[in-house]
Design a protein around this motif. Sequence first.
Motif, short mmCIF file in Angstrom:
data_model
loop_
_atom_site.label_atom_id
_atom_site.label_comp_id
_atom_site.label_asym_id
_atom_site.label_seq_id
_atom_site.Cartn_x
_atom_site.Cartn_y
_atom_site.Cartn_z
N GLN A 216 5.55 33.04 -26.39
CA GLN A 216 4.49 33.57 -25.53
C GLN A 216 5.04 34.25 -24.29
OE1 GLN A 216 1.93 30.22 -24.69
NE2 GLN A 216 0.81 30.41 -26.63
N MET A 217 6.34 34.10 -24.03
CA MET A 217 6.92 34.71 -22.85
C MET A 217 6.91 36.24 -22.97
SD MET A 217 10.16 32.20 -22.01
CE MET A 217 10.73 33.24 -20.66
N PRO A 218 6.35 36.95 -22.00
CA PRO A 218 6.30 38.41 -22.09
C PRO A 218 7.67 39.06 -21.95
CG PRO A 218 5.51 37.67 -19.95
CD PRO A 218 5.70 36.44 -20.78
N GLU A 219 8.59 38.36 -21.32
CA GLU A 219 9.93 38.90 -21.12
C GLU A 219 10.95 37.79 -21.34
OE1 GLU A 219 12.64 41.00 -17.60
OE2 GLU A 219 10.57 40.39 -17.20
N LYS A 220 12.06 38.13 -21.99
CA LYS A 220 13.11 37.15 -22.27
C LYS A 220 14.46 37.77 -21.94
CE LYS A 220 10.55 35.44 -26.33
NZ LYS A 220 9.61 36.57 -26.46
N ASN A 221 15.37 36.95 -21.47
CA ASN A 221 16.74 37.42 -21.25
C ASN A 221 17.70 36.62 -22.13
OD1 ASN A 221 16.97 34.94 -19.99
ND2 ASN A 221 16.98 35.77 -17.92
N SER A 222 18.97 36.85 -21.99
CA SER A 222 19.95 36.18 -22.85
C SER A 222 19.93 34.66 -22.65
CB SER A 222 21.36 36.72 -22.57
OG SER A 222 21.73 36.48 -21.22
N ILE A 223 19.62 34.21 -21.43
CA ILE A 223 19.56 32.77 -21.17
C ILE A 223 18.39 32.14 -21.90
CG2 ILE A 223 19.32 31.01 -19.37
CD1 ILE A 223 20.62 32.98 -17.42
N THR A 224 17.25 32.86 -21.93
CA THR A 224 16.07 32.38 -22.64
C THR A 224 16.35 32.23 -24.13
OG1 THR A 224 14.75 33.69 -21.07
CG2 THR A 224 13.60 32.75 -22.96
N TRP A 225 16.95 33.26 -24.72
CA TRP A 225 17.28 33.22 -26.14
C TRP A 225 18.29 32.10 -26.43
CZ3 TRP A 225 15.33 36.04 -30.22
CH2 TRP A 225 14.50 37.13 -29.91
N THR A 226 19.28 31.97 -25.57
CA THR A 226 20.30 30.95 -25.77
C THR A 226 19.71 29.55 -25.73
OG1 THR A 226 22.04 32.35 -24.82
CG2 THR A 226 22.44 29.98 -24.83
N ALA A 227 18.79 29.31 -24.79
CA ALA A 227 18.15 28.00 -24.69
C ALA A 227 17.41 27.64 -25.97
CB ALA A 227 17.20 27.97 -23.50
N MET A 228 16.74 28.63 -26.57
CA MET A 228 15.99 28.38 -27.80
C MET A 228 16.92 28.19 -28.99
SD MET A 228 12.74 28.05 -28.55
CE MET A 228 13.15 26.62 -29.54
N VAL A 229 17.97 28.99 -29.06
CA VAL A 229 18.96 28.84 -30.13
C VAL A 229 19.58 27.44 -30.06
CG1 VAL A 229 21.24 29.61 -30.94
CG2 VAL A 229 19.50 31.29 -30.34
N GLN A 230 19.91 27.01 -28.84
CA GLN A 230 20.51 25.69 -28.66
C GLN A 230 19.51 24.58 -28.98
OE1 GLN A 230 22.36 25.14 -24.83
NE2 GLN A 230 22.43 22.92 -25.03
N GLY A 231 18.26 24.78 -28.57
CA GLY A 231 17.23 23.78 -28.83
C GLY A 231 17.03 23.54 -30.31
N LEU A 232 16.99 24.61 -31.09
CA LEU A 232 16.85 24.49 -32.55
C LEU A 232 18.06 23.78 -33.15
CD1 LEU A 232 15.43 28.04 -33.30
CD2 LEU A 232 14.23 25.90 -33.72
N ALA A 233 19.25 24.14 -32.67
CA ALA A 233 20.48 23.54 -33.19
C ALA A 233 20.53 22.05 -32.90
CB ALA A 233 21.70 24.25 -32.60
N GLU A 234 20.21 21.67 -31.67
CA GLU A 234 20.30 20.27 -31.28
C GLU A 234 19.25 19.39 -31.97
OE1 GLU A 234 20.06 20.33 -27.04
OE2 GLU A 234 22.20 20.75 -26.78
#
Length: 320
Positions: free
Chosen positions: A111-129
């Motif tokens: 739902q975030m209208p804007e994302k940066n590399s930190i946002t993407w990384t947090a989600m990638v890490q969240g799925l992995a963990e």
Amino acid sequence: MVEADELFKNMPARNAASWNTMISGYAENRRFVDALKYFSAMSASGQIPGEITLSSVLLACANLCSLEVGKMVHAKIVKLGIEHNIFMGTALSDMYAKSGDLDSSKRIFYQMPEKNSITWTAMVQGLAENGFAKDSILLFENMMANGISPNEHTFLAILFACSHSGLVEQAIHYFEAMQAHGIPPKQKHYTCMFDVLARADRLTEAEELLMKVPSNFEASAWSALLSACNTYNNKEIGERAAMKLHELEKDNTAGYVLLSNMYASCGKWKDAAEIRILMKGASLKKDGGYSWLQLKGQYHAFFSWHLIFSKKKNENERMV
């Protein structure tokens, strides 16, 4: 933090900045329970928290897996009208993921209208963990397709996903891709690669990779290799890994315990006993593990055996 706390309590008046200093200070020093206590006191004082304060509180909630408090903070963020802020959105998504509420984490992320590399990384890490390695890899590929350049933390998250899902070839591919992106591997990246190879019983490859890195490499990598040797009963490599681990950290009990367990699993009881005697002679003791839970706003720790806290242990680790 002791001196900071004394100064703070002696201030004739406090504003949002002074409260934030204490909350962020405790969070940065990993005293997360104290950070939440000060946030509660700040709210009771009538001070309105800002983005920096709220991000520090969300960091504390994420590390304590305190979903209840995290939801309360989320409500404050919505009330303040800053939920669509990229800074807040990233912190919220990360908090929910680390607290195990992956559905809420993904909902906020998409739902975030804007994302940066930190946002993407947090989600990638969240799925992995949370054990969703394939989803983590798909999101990483989607990130690349959207023109977002990954950073060293993104690659660490994706290597972690591969490590805990047995995706050896994919891990090798991403490890090489990281270097192709001009990002030199750091200690944690190498540790993940050792873990990937060791879990797949490719211990010789793991040792060869370890020997190529600087001699002052972190002990956790050798510990991971030794643990794998224990699992697969590889005495030869295990002894070399234990020796290297002892060179790097003489007071580290992990090498002694893992080597002793490996000898025991191979039926070499005399060797296992000798390692335990050496450990006892060096006055080394293995720290007991503990679990903790939150009940009515209080954090309670439960230890597997009597653990004597040293003066160096910070108060946050007591959590009672």
